[in-house]
Every structure is written in structure tokens, then in C-alpha cells.
Design an enzyme around this catalytic site. Structure first.
Site, PDB file in Angstrom:
ATOM      1  N   ASP A  84     -12.197 -53.181  90.235  1.00 42.33           N
ATOM      2  CA  ASP A  84     -11.092 -52.224  90.179  1.00 42.33           C
ATOM      3  C   ASP A  84     -10.534 -52.096  91.593  1.00 42.33           C
ATOM      4  O   ASP A  84     -11.257 -51.716  92.519  1.00 42.33           O
ATOM      5  CB  ASP A  84     -11.580 -50.854  89.689  1.00 42.33           C
ATOM      6  CG  ASP A  84     -12.054 -50.885  88.250  1.00 42.33           C
ATOM      7  OD1 ASP A  84     -11.396 -51.539  87.424  1.00 42.33           O
ATOM      8  OD2 ASP A  84     -13.086 -50.254  87.950  1.00 42.33           O
ATOM      9  N   CYS A  88     -16.187 -51.764  87.408  1.00 40.42           N
ATOM     10  CA  CYS A  88     -16.429 -51.122  86.125  1.00 40.42           C
ATOM     11  C   CYS A  88     -17.931 -50.989  85.892  1.00 40.42           C
ATOM     12  O   CYS A  88     -18.680 -51.960  86.057  1.00 40.42           O
ATOM     13  CB  CYS A  88     -15.788 -51.945  85.005  1.00 40.42           C
ATOM     14  SG  CYS A  88     -16.208 -51.364  83.344  1.00 40.42           S
TER      15      CYS A  88
END
Length: 274
Positions: free
Chosen positions: A188, A181
């Protein structure tokens, strides 16, 4: 409309009364300019969002649940920041809605307004949960390769193709995609599938390139578009499609799809990790 002004990484008040103002749009343009994409997009496609934590009250006050899927066109000027999306969906928790159709209409209106384009919405009621399918990407797994890797920031020079040989058509995939992120630094995790027609892409170089996103910061949509552009520039395929499925966070998973030729919409089947 920039990430640092979004709810990401900040303490939030969780309201349970409907509030469309919670949706925080972020312009796609800045991320695209950074990788050389102008107003004329070299692809088209969709961002498929699945929301698993949607609940509201019916007219008699009884809680209802559904799984929501949002289809956001790639040409929309904005994406919606994912934490704001979670807060928005959570605002229905103590909100009475007349019917599931009325809820769908509200979701479509609000998310379309935030994205600046028409967003399609599908709601799946519990009676249909058993019909949801799991599947894995088709194609040849790049993860089968036993290789060394030591580059963890996107490096398009890792991509090679056999320009002096006959073109091929291949579908390749990897489950080793990881990015972070851009605001919170949270990881992620995802899988990516690449279908192309053109000079054969070196499989080892492509896997090292996918691994090179491991320390990169970027929204899911931006990462997929960077992958698409780098492969297009470095390997020069005639046809190219890139599809990623990310694991969920906050009850949401995001699955961007980009292509430069006509393909059917991906079937949105969940992978095992989702």
C-alpha cells in the site's frame, strides 16, 4: 468480523446484481487495543474513500457512471474491508436504479449499516469530472533530507523532539509512506502530512519513522492511527493532525484523517499518484 474471514486473498464470484450482504465490516477495536487506544478516543476525524469504478443501469437500461466519495467517521465501530467494498459496488453493474439520488440513498444506508455509524456519500456525475482537482500536500517535504535508513518496522524510538526549546507550529509531509495489506501482503503506497503545535520534532527522526512502516502490515486506518499515537506519546505536541492519502487499489483509494483539535475537513484533492 476479522480480516482472515473477509474476501481478501480468496477467489471471489463477481455478481452484477445488487447485494448489500457483500459488505464485510471489520471492528476497529482490535487494532486500536494493540496500540493502547481505549474507548475514549484521543482523536476525531474521518476516513475518506473515493470509488472510481461505480456504474449502474438507469430505468431504461442505459449504463450510468459516477465517482463516489464516502466520509466514514473515525468514531464508527467498524471499517469496511476494501475488497468487499469493491464487490459491493460492482454488484450495481447490472442493477437498474431509478435515479442518482436513489443510488446515493442506497449507498448511504448500506455503508452506514456496515460501519455502525452515519456515513456521508457524495456522487460526482461525468458533467462535473472536469471540476475535480489535483493537488499535493502543503508544508515542508521531509523527503528533501539525505539520510541513511535501515529500520523497516514501526519504531517510535526514532521520534525525537526539542522539549527544552520554545514550541513551534509546522506542517511536514512525506511521499515515502508504504505499508502492506495484513492479509495478502500487497503493498500500500501513500503520502502523509503531519501538522502540529508543540516541541519541534526532529525531521530526520520523523522521516526514518515514516520509512519504518515499509515492512509493516496494517490497514490504512490503523497505520494512520498508530502514527498519530506514536507522535503524540513520543513528541507530546499540544495539537496534532495526521492525514494520509493512499494510492488506489481495485478502483478505491482510502484517505484517513485524524486530529485532536478543530480543523476543517481536508479538501479531498487527489495527489498526482492517485
Amino acid at each position: 468480523m476479522t480480516p482472515e474471514h473477509s474476501p481478501l486473498g480468496k477467489s471471489s464470484t463477481y455478481t452484477e446484481q445488487y447485494d448489500p450482504a457483500l459488505l464485510f465490516p471489520i471492528a476497529r477495536g482490535q487494532g486500536r487495543e494493540a496500540i493502547g487506544i481505549g474507548a475514549a478516543l484521543p482523536f476525531f476525524g474521518t476516513d475518506i474513500w473515493n470509488a472510481y469504478e461505480l456504474s449502474w443501469l438507469n430505468a431504461r437500461g442505459k449504463p450510468q457512471i459516477a465517482i463516489a466519495t464516502f466520509f466514514v467517521p473515525a468514531e464508527s465501530p467498524n471499517i469496511v474491508e476494501s475488497k468487499s467494498f469493491k464487490l459491493y459496488l460492482g454488484s450495481f453493474a447490472q442493477t437498474q436504479v431509478d435515479s442518482i439520488d436513489a443510488l446515493r440513498d442506497t449507498l448511504k444506508r448500506d455503508v452506514s449499516a456496515a460501519c455502525g455509524a452515519t456515513v456521508s456519500v457524495r456522487l460526482i456525475a461525468p458533467v462535473d469530472f472536469a471540476k475535480l482537482e489535483f493537488d499535493e500536500f502543503e508544508g515542508l517535504s521531509l523527503d528533501r533530507l539525505d539520510l541513511d535508513a535501515n529500520v523497516y518496522e514501526p519504531d517510535p524510538t526514532l521520534l525525537k523532539a526539542a522539549f527544552d526549546e520554545a514550541p513551534v507550529e509546522e506542517t511536514l509531509y512525506s511521499n515515502l509512506l508504504k505499508s502492506n495489506c495484513p492479509v495478502t501482503g500487497q503493498p500500500d503506497w501513500g503520502s502523509v502530512q503531519i501538522h502540529y503545535v508543540g516541541p519541534q520534532i526532529d525531521h530526520a527522526g520523523l522521516l526514518r519513522y515514516i520509512i519504518s512502516y515499509r515492512s509493516h502490515t496494517g490497514f490504512h486506518e490503523q497505520c494512520v492511527e498508530r502514527i498519530f499515537i506514536d507522535i503524540l506519546r513520543e513528541c507530546r505536541p499540544l495539537k496534532l493532525a495526521v492525514y494520509a492519502r493512499y494510492t488506489r487499489r481495485g478502483g478505491l483509494d482510502i484517505n484517513p484523517f485524524r486530529t485532536n483539535y478543530n480543523l476543517p475537513m481536508p479538501d479531498n484533492a487527489r495527489t498526482a499518484r492517485q
